[in-house]
Design a protein around this motif. Structure first.
Motif, PDB file in Angstrom:
ATOM      1  N   PRO A 155     -58.811 -85.458 -35.770  1.00 58.07           N
ATOM      2  CA  PRO A 155     -59.077 -86.463 -34.325  1.00 58.07           C
ATOM      3  C   PRO A 155     -59.226 -87.718 -34.174  1.00 58.07           C
ATOM      4  O   PRO A 155     -59.842 -88.185 -35.171  1.00 58.07           O
ATOM      5  N   PHE A 156     -58.555 -88.365 -33.296  1.00 59.31           N
ATOM      6  CA  PHE A 156     -58.660 -90.074 -33.271  1.00 59.31           C
ATOM      7  C   PHE A 156     -58.514 -90.502 -31.962  1.00 59.31           C
ATOM      8  O   PHE A 156     -57.627 -89.787 -31.232  1.00 59.31           O
ATOM      9  N   ASP A 157     -58.936 -91.594 -31.654  1.00 53.04           N
ATOM     10  CA  ASP A 157     -58.794 -92.303 -30.633  1.00 53.04           C
ATOM     11  C   ASP A 157     -58.606 -93.389 -30.728  1.00 53.04           C
ATOM     12  O   ASP A 157     -59.128 -94.351 -31.364  1.00 53.04           O
ATOM     13  N   TYR A 158     -57.292 -94.011 -30.154  1.00 54.59           N
ATOM     14  CA  TYR A 158     -56.728 -95.568 -30.412  1.00 54.59           C
ATOM     15  C   TYR A 158     -56.821 -96.069 -29.060  1.00 54.59           C
ATOM     16  O   TYR A 158     -56.005 -95.780 -27.967  1.00 54.59           O
ATOM     17  N   VAL A 159     -57.247 -97.019 -28.972  1.00 58.39           N
ATOM     18  CA  VAL A 159     -57.522 -97.850 -27.713  1.00 58.39           C
ATOM     19  C   VAL A 159     -57.078 -99.424 -27.853  1.00 58.39           C
ATOM     20  O   VAL A 159     -57.330-100.058 -28.872  1.00 58.39           O
ATOM     21  N   HIS A 160     -55.880 -99.653 -27.306  1.00 58.03           N
ATOM     22  CA  HIS A 160     -55.124-100.976 -27.391  1.00 58.03           C
ATOM     23  C   HIS A 160     -55.716-102.071 -26.247  1.00 58.03           C
ATOM     24  O   HIS A 160     -55.823-101.658 -25.098  1.00 58.03           O
ATOM     25  N   TYR A 161     -55.966-103.285 -26.721  1.00 59.06           N
ATOM     26  CA  TYR A 161     -56.492-104.252 -25.594  1.00 59.06           C
ATOM     27  C   TYR A 161     -55.586-105.259 -25.588  1.00 59.06           C
ATOM     28  O   TYR A 161     -55.261-106.420 -26.277  1.00 59.06           O
ATOM     29  N   PRO A 162     -54.690-105.301 -24.451  1.00 60.77           N
ATOM     30  CA  PRO A 162     -53.538-106.282 -24.050  1.00 60.77           C
ATOM     31  C   PRO A 162     -54.026-107.650 -23.926  1.00 60.77           C
ATOM     32  O   PRO A 162     -55.012-107.896 -23.214  1.00 60.77           O
ATOM     33  N   GLY A 163     -53.551-108.770 -24.661  1.00 60.83           N
ATOM     34  CA  GLY A 163     -53.891-109.949 -24.715  1.00 60.83           C
ATOM     35  C   GLY A 163     -55.344-110.394 -25.163  1.00 60.83           C
ATOM     36  O   GLY A 163     -55.752-111.620 -24.920  1.00 60.83           O
ATOM     37  N   GLN A 213     -49.453-105.873 -36.662  1.00 63.47           N
ATOM     38  CA  GLN A 213     -48.809-104.670 -35.939  1.00 63.47           C
ATOM     39  C   GLN A 213     -48.348-103.812 -37.115  1.00 63.47           C
ATOM     40  O   GLN A 213     -48.387-102.449 -36.896  1.00 63.47           O
ATOM     41  N   GLU A 214     -47.909-104.062 -38.273  1.00 62.59           N
ATOM     42  CA  GLU A 214     -47.646-103.230 -39.198  1.00 62.59           C
ATOM     43  C   GLU A 214     -48.539-102.299 -39.762  1.00 62.59           C
ATOM     44  O   GLU A 214     -48.437-101.032 -39.796  1.00 62.59           O
ATOM     45  N   LEU A 215     -49.750-102.842 -39.864  1.00 58.45           N
ATOM     46  CA  LEU A 215     -51.036-102.011 -40.145  1.00 58.45           C
ATOM     47  C   LEU A 215     -51.384-101.074 -39.033  1.00 58.45           C
ATOM     48  O   LEU A 215     -51.785-100.062 -39.230  1.00 58.45           O
ATOM     49  N   LYS A 216     -51.422-101.606 -37.782  1.00 58.64           N
ATOM     50  CA  LYS A 216     -51.581-100.721 -36.671  1.00 58.64           C
ATOM     51  C   LYS A 216     -50.715 -99.445 -36.713  1.00 58.64           C
ATOM     52  O   LYS A 216     -51.086 -98.273 -36.361  1.00 58.64           O
ATOM     53  N   THR A 217     -49.339 -99.841 -36.857  1.00 58.73           N
ATOM     54  CA  THR A 217     -48.296 -98.894 -36.615  1.00 58.73           C
ATOM     55  C   THR A 217     -48.467 -97.561 -38.022  1.00 58.73           C
ATOM     56  O   THR A 217     -48.541 -96.595 -37.688  1.00 58.73           O
ATOM     57  N   PHE A 218     -48.742 -98.184 -39.101  1.00 62.72           N
ATOM     58  CA  PHE A 218     -49.085 -97.457 -40.248  1.00 62.72           C
ATOM     59  C   PHE A 218     -50.391 -96.587 -40.008  1.00 62.72           C
ATOM     60  O   PHE A 218     -50.448 -95.333 -40.306  1.00 62.72           O
ATOM     61  N   THR A 219     -51.529 -97.147 -39.461  1.00 62.75           N
ATOM     62  CA  THR A 219     -52.752 -96.522 -39.373  1.00 62.75           C
ATOM     63  C   THR A 219     -52.445 -95.293 -38.125  1.00 62.75           C
ATOM     64  O   THR A 219     -52.869 -94.232 -38.171  1.00 62.75           O
ATOM     65  N   ALA A 275     -49.463 -93.814 -37.615  1.00 66.61           N
ATOM     66  CA  ALA A 275     -48.689 -92.651 -38.023  1.00 66.61           C
ATOM     67  C   ALA A 275     -49.432 -91.783 -39.035  1.00 66.61           C
ATOM     68  O   ALA A 275     -49.225 -90.543 -39.260  1.00 66.61           O
ATOM     69  N   THR A 276     -50.137 -92.497 -39.946  1.00 60.47           N
ATOM     70  CA  THR A 276     -50.970 -91.899 -40.944  1.00 60.47           C
ATOM     71  C   THR A 276     -52.066 -90.830 -40.218  1.00 60.47           C
ATOM     72  O   THR A 276     -52.239 -89.700 -40.762  1.00 60.47           O
ATOM     73  N   LEU A 277     -52.961 -91.326 -39.247  1.00 63.33           N
ATOM     74  CA  LEU A 277     -53.750 -90.298 -38.825  1.00 63.33           C
ATOM     75  C   LEU A 277     -53.041 -89.363 -38.232  1.00 63.33           C
ATOM     76  O   LEU A 277     -53.817 -88.147 -38.219  1.00 63.33           O
ATOM     77  N   LEU A 278     -51.800 -89.286 -37.571  1.00 62.71           N
ATOM     78  CA  LEU A 278     -51.075 -87.980 -37.200  1.00 62.71           C
ATOM     79  C   LEU A 278     -50.767 -87.106 -38.253  1.00 62.71           C
ATOM     80  O   LEU A 278     -50.873 -86.118 -38.052  1.00 62.71           O
ATOM     81  N   LYS A 279     -50.529 -87.853 -39.452  1.00 58.75           N
ATOM     82  CA  LYS A 279     -50.107 -86.935 -40.553  1.00 58.75           C
ATOM     83  C   LYS A 279     -51.324 -86.133 -40.902  1.00 58.75           C
ATOM     84  O   LYS A 279     -51.108 -84.971 -41.572  1.00 58.75           O
ATOM     85  N   LEU A 280     -52.407 -86.823 -40.932  1.00 59.56           N
ATOM     86  CA  LEU A 280     -53.918 -86.388 -41.601  1.00 59.56           C
ATOM     87  C   LEU A 280     -54.340 -85.261 -40.860  1.00 59.56           C
ATOM     88  O   LEU A 280     -55.021 -84.425 -40.931  1.00 59.56           O
ATOM     89  N   ASN A 281     -53.685 -85.218 -39.225  1.00 63.80           N
ATOM     90  CA  ASN A 281     -54.229 -84.166 -38.141  1.00 63.80           C
ATOM     91  C   ASN A 281     -55.683 -84.254 -37.987  1.00 63.80           C
ATOM     92  O   ASN A 281     -56.237 -83.313 -37.906  1.00 63.80           O
ATOM     93  N   GLU A 288     -55.324 -93.682 -45.666  1.00 59.66           N
ATOM     94  CA  GLU A 288     -54.750 -92.462 -45.988  1.00 59.66           C
ATOM     95  C   GLU A 288     -55.888 -91.467 -46.828  1.00 59.66           C
ATOM     96  O   GLU A 288     -55.468 -90.504 -46.692  1.00 59.66           O
ATOM     97  N   ASN A 289     -56.941 -91.996 -46.644  1.00 58.27           N
ATOM     98  CA  ASN A 289     -58.172 -91.192 -47.302  1.00 58.27           C
ATOM     99  C   ASN A 289     -59.092 -90.960 -46.263  1.00 58.27           C
ATOM    100  O   ASN A 289     -60.218 -90.227 -46.962  1.00 58.27           O
ATOM    101  N   LEU A 290     -59.143 -91.100 -45.252  1.00 63.43           N
ATOM    102  CA  LEU A 290     -59.847 -90.697 -44.141  1.00 63.43           C
ATOM    103  C   LEU A 290     -60.208 -89.144 -44.044  1.00 63.43           C
ATOM    104  O   LEU A 290     -59.162 -88.477 -44.117  1.00 63.43           O
ATOM    105  N   ALA A 291     -61.490 -88.817 -43.725  1.00 65.09           N
ATOM    106  CA  ALA A 291     -61.628 -87.373 -43.653  1.00 65.09           C
ATOM    107  C   ALA A 291     -62.397 -86.748 -42.441  1.00 65.09           C
ATOM    108  O   ALA A 291     -62.919 -85.727 -42.185  1.00 65.09           O
ATOM    109  N   VAL A 292     -62.786 -87.780 -41.477  1.00 66.23           N
ATOM    110  CA  VAL A 292     -63.514 -87.497 -40.472  1.00 66.23           C
ATOM    111  C   VAL A 292     -62.885 -88.246 -39.189  1.00 66.23           C
ATOM    112  O   VAL A 292     -61.870 -88.914 -39.306  1.00 66.23           O
ATOM    113  N   PRO A 293     -63.097 -87.551 -37.874  1.00 62.75           N
ATOM    114  CA  PRO A 293     -62.812 -88.306 -36.866  1.00 62.75           C
ATOM    115  C   PRO A 293     -62.832 -89.693 -36.722  1.00 62.75           C
ATOM    116  O   PRO A 293     -63.960 -90.343 -37.066  1.00 62.75           O
ATOM    117  N   VAL A 294     -61.987 -90.398 -36.250  1.00 61.75           N
ATOM    118  CA  VAL A 294     -62.052 -91.891 -36.185  1.00 61.75           C
ATOM    119  C   VAL A 294     -61.423 -92.676 -34.923  1.00 61.75           C
ATOM    120  O   VAL A 294     -60.385 -91.872 -34.376  1.00 61.75           O
TER     121      VAL A 294
END
Length: 248
Positions: A204-212, A188-194, A196-202, A169-175
């Motif tokens: 820049p972010f890059d989220y890379v998911h690694y299946p399996g 999963q809960e923390l991933k979803t929260f992260t 959604a929160t980064l979208l609200k903070l507006n 919630e308190n991040l202030a730089v691209p992540v």
């Protein structure tokens, strides 16, 4: 394709680190690379600052993203028995003592001092931070909005542990988030929260998911397992691209 030629394009398992050991602030540190303007502070996981894969990753970042990478010791000289971790014999490791001796309150100020030293004493104009597992909460600590001027300009975290919602919630730089699918620490809960929160903070972010892929594999992925080999190489490449974008 031979093992050696594959490694040249992915990750150099079993290689020899090319950097040297120095002091950063009051911490022993591994340093690699020679860029005078852009640096990355690499905060290690449970394996610590001397773990070969950590240093080899630092070498890759330095060489491929054209940055100078510092890997300080944030465990006060303590080094885990790497063989026990590789065998998942965590019951033989004093994890309670690790938590006690390397808490946010103890190590957070050291991390801030190292980041400040890189900009004020070493003169780097741009500074990134990357952390895996234990280092995940730490890079968020450095990217907190309370720091003025900012300590870092961009962060990347892989399978973070000890992460709290307030950290996000308190991040202030691209992540950048490098997130294995199977990860009880970054569930999963923390991933979803992260996300959604980064979208609200507006931010820049890059989220890379690694299946399996499981927690830890982005640092100690096995070259013998195709999925882990590919995920570790992919994560390395993603971090390189992230720092090339935000530090140059």
């Amino acid at each position: 394709m031979s093992f050696s030629s594959c490694c040249l394009k992915t990750f150099t398992w079993g290689g020899t680190p090319t950097g040297k050991e120095v002091k950063l602030a009051n911490n022993n540190s591994y340093v690699t690379g020679d860029n005078k303007d852009a640096a990355v502070l690499f905060i290690h996981d449970l394996f610590g600052w001397k773990y070969n894969n950590i240093r080899l990753l630092a070498d890759h970042y330095a060489r491929e993203a054209n940055v100078t990478v510092y890997v300080p010791d944030f465990f006060g000289g303590w080094v885990v028995d790497w063989e026990l971790v590789e065998q998942d014999r965590f019951d033989k490791i004093d994890l309670a003592g690790l938590l006690r001796d390397n808490s946010r309150e103890i190590r957070g100020p050291e991390m801030e001092a190292c980041a400040k030293a890189l900009k004020s004493e070493h003169g780097f104009k741009r500074l990134g931070a990357i952390g895996f597992c234990y280092g995940g909460w730490a890079v968020c600590h450095l990217a907190h909005k309370r720091h003025e001027p900012k300590l870092v300009d961009a962060i990347s975290m892989g399978h973070p542990s000890w992460l709290e919602k307030a950290d996000v919630e308190n991040l202030a730089v691209p992540v950048q988030i490098l997130a294995p699918e199977i990860d009880p620490a970054f569930n999963q809960e923390l991933k979803t929260f992260t996300f959604a929160t980064l979208l609200k903070l507006n931010l820049p972010f890059d989220y890379v998911h690694y299946p399996g892929i499981v927690h830890g594999s982005l640092v100690r992925g096995s070259e013998k397992l195709a999925k882990e080999r590919e995920a570790m190489a992919s994560a390395k490449n993603s971090a390189v691209a992230w720092f090339k974008e935000h530090l140059h």
